[in-house]
Design a protein around this motif. Structure first.
Motif: not given
Length: 137
Positions: A16-19, A21-22, A73-82
């Motif tokens: 959470l301290s990093y903010g 994410d998507t 988050n990266k796996i989700f972002a890649d799926f969403f960008s596809n």
């Protein structure tokens, strides 16, 4: 010690301290939508789904395994960008249907944009370098 210092120490080293994410944002919005729908429907299954998603969201936020949360988050972002890229491609194909034709390379499966000139053509793929025949109507 004051409360602010204890709170800062609790959150030190947590995801959470990093903010936000998507993935966390999408889970939050999805929980809100399920909550609103469940006000009208009154289903126990929607309530359980909402509760499970909230528990998972808080688990992610308070986790100390930051690299794992970033991978999720990266796996989700890649799926969403596809999904987003395929939607943009369909929109582009529709807008250029009179001037261009889109064909897939049979070797590397990349989508090629070709001018709409009727007849048989030999096309060389810029990605893999293989040549193949294309028939344009």
């Amino acid at each position: 010690m004051n409360f602010r210092y204890k709170l800062a120490q609790f959150f030190y080293g947590r995801y959470l301290s990093y903010g936000l994410d998507t993935l966390t944002t999408i889970i939050t919005v999805f929980c809100l939508v399920i909550s609103i729908v469940n006000l009208f429907v009154g289903s126990i299954l929607l309530y359980l789904l909402q509760t499970c998603l909230l528990i998972y969201m808080f688990y992610r936020l308070f986790s100390k395994n930051i690299s794992r949360r970033q991978k999720e988050n990266k796996i989700f972002a890649d799926f969403f960008s596809n999904i987003k890229a395929s939607k943009q491609l369909r929109k582009r194909i529709k807008s250029e249907k009179n001037t261009h034709v889109y064909k897939k390379c049979p070797h590397c499966k990349v989508v090629l944009r070709l001018p709409r000139k009727p007849g048989d053509h030999t096309v060389k793929c810029p990605r893999c370098g293989e040549s193949f025949e294309v028939k344009v109507k």
